[in-house]
Design a protein around this motif. Structure first.
Motif, short mmCIF file in Angstrom:
data_model
loop_
_atom_site.label_atom_id
_atom_site.label_comp_id
_atom_site.label_asym_id
_atom_site.label_seq_id
_atom_site.Cartn_x
_atom_site.Cartn_y
_atom_site.Cartn_z
N PHE A 157 51.81 37.27 -19.58
CA PHE A 157 52.03 38.61 -19.02
C PHE A 157 51.05 38.89 -17.88
O PHE A 157 51.44 39.35 -16.80
N ILE A 158 49.77 38.61 -18.13
CA ILE A 158 48.73 38.88 -17.12
C ILE A 158 48.94 38.02 -15.88
O ILE A 158 48.83 38.49 -14.74
N THR A 159 49.27 36.75 -16.09
CA THR A 159 49.48 35.83 -14.96
C THR A 159 50.67 36.26 -14.13
O THR A 159 50.61 36.29 -12.88
N CYS A 176 58.60 40.41 -18.79
CA CYS A 176 58.19 41.79 -19.05
C CYS A 176 57.30 42.31 -17.93
O CYS A 176 57.43 43.46 -17.50
N ALA A 177 56.40 41.46 -17.45
CA ALA A 177 55.53 41.85 -16.34
C ALA A 177 56.35 42.05 -15.07
O ALA A 177 56.14 43.02 -14.32
N PHE A 178 57.29 41.14 -14.84
CA PHE A 178 58.15 41.25 -13.65
C PHE A 178 59.00 42.51 -13.71
O PHE A 178 59.28 43.16 -12.69
N LEU A 179 59.45 42.88 -14.91
CA LEU A 179 60.34 44.03 -15.08
C LEU A 179 59.67 45.33 -14.63
O LEU A 179 60.36 46.28 -14.24
N ILE A 180 58.35 45.38 -14.66
CA ILE A 180 57.62 46.56 -14.19
C ILE A 180 57.99 46.87 -12.74
O ILE A 180 58.12 48.02 -12.34
N PHE A 181 58.21 45.81 -11.95
CA PHE A 181 58.52 45.95 -10.53
C PHE A 181 60.02 45.91 -10.26
O PHE A 181 60.46 46.14 -9.14
#
Length: 314
Positions: A12-14, A208-213
């Motif tokens: 997620f962080i990466t 999930c991290a990408f979905l933020i954007f």
């Protein structure tokens, strides 16, 4: 369990960091999406940065190699095939940007690339003895297909990759559907004692991290770079774990996208009329007045509902 939590957090962080790095770079390079003119509701999206799929592809690949090691042939081949499909998508996206229109690779060129990659996966299944298929809703029963696994895997790859690509038509739709798919697929693999639950969890966290954007209004699109890679990964882990037959059930939203386009084209050629206001089906729903966020929510819930049923009968 600690390994799972640490790998998911690292992914997620990466992915989040890569998104923050890639987004301004794509804007600077003017790597914007050229939206098809007939999708009037998406006119405002023209020029939105694309190829954002690079973030979750790179993040999930690196973190998987770290936590799963470099000596696992099936997982390494999965990552290679995922990146290969991502490479085809990247070439398609690059040509669209370079030509300043929506014309990337020609359909026959895409199919040739996809067939070649799919054949590699199918031959690996056959020669490595991965010819058993779990039968959905059968409490773990399986059947050995022998060399018939080759055409099945090739068909599964072509269908999955292109259906996921078709689903990537609204902000967050392919991302959220894939996240739910991967969560339940990881649970099923874990229950079966398979090795692919960790790569699935890692890609899920990266998404999930990408979905933020990528949620409406999206700051970046995954592009064919991301959607083809996602389809390749899903097809790969399904084939290599013996769960190819799960795809049309757990991937019900992808099937809806693919079938709706096929039915629309065939019916229009036969009658000159349309069944849906626009295909794929998510565009029909949009024409009916549903928001992009609501459609993504419906698709995610439908995927989760089928996932729960599959878990019960696994």
């Amino acid at each position: 369990m600690n390994e799972l939590l640490i790998s998911v957090l690292a992914a997620f962080i990466t992915s989040l960091a890569l998104c923050l790095i890639i987004l301004p770079l794509l804007k600077k390079l003017k790597a914007g999406q050229y939206v098809l003119g007939y999708v009037k509701e998406h006119a405002f999206k023209n020029g939105t940065p694309t190829m954002g799929g690079l973030a979750f592809i790179v993040a999930s690949t690196v973190i998987t190699l770290i936590f799963c090691g470099v000596n696992n042939g099936a997982i390494n081949l999965t990552l290679a095939i995922t990146c290969a499909f991502g490479g085809v998508g990247f070439l398609d996206d690059f040509l669209k940007i370079y030509r300043k229109n929506n014309g990337g690779l020609k359909p026959y060129q895409k199919i040739i690339f996809q067939l070649a990659i799919s054949l590699i996966a199918a031959l690996y299944c056959y020669f490595s003895g991965k010819t058993h298929l779990f039968i959905p809703f059968s409490y773990g029963l399986s059947v050995n297909l022998g060399y018939f696994i080759i055409p099945l895997v090739i068909f599964a790859f072509l269908a999955t990759v292109n259906c996921v690509n078709l689903t990537d038509g609204l902000d967050g739709l392919a991302s959220s559907s894939s996240i739910i798919y991967l969560i339940f697929f990881a649970l099923i693999c874990f229950y079966q004692g398979g090795e692919f639950y960790l790569p699935c969890a890692i890609l899920c966290a990266s998404l999930c991290a990408f979905l933020i954007f990528n949620t409406n209004k999206a700051s970046v699109f995954m592009g064919d770079t991301g959607s083809l890679a996602l389809g390749g990964f899903i097809a790969c882990v399904s084939a290599f774990s013996g769960n190819t037959l799960l795809i049309p059930f757990l991937g019900v939203t992808f099937v809806i996208s693919g079938i709706s386009v096929i039915v629309q084209v065939i019916y229009y050629k036969q009658t000159g009329k349309r069944i849906f206001l626009m295909a794929p089906y998510h565009h029909h729903l949009q024409k009916k007045g549903l928001s992009e966020a609501k459609i993504s929510y419906i698709y995610a819930i439908l995927t989760a509902f089928v996932g729960v049923i599959l878990l019960i009968f696994s």
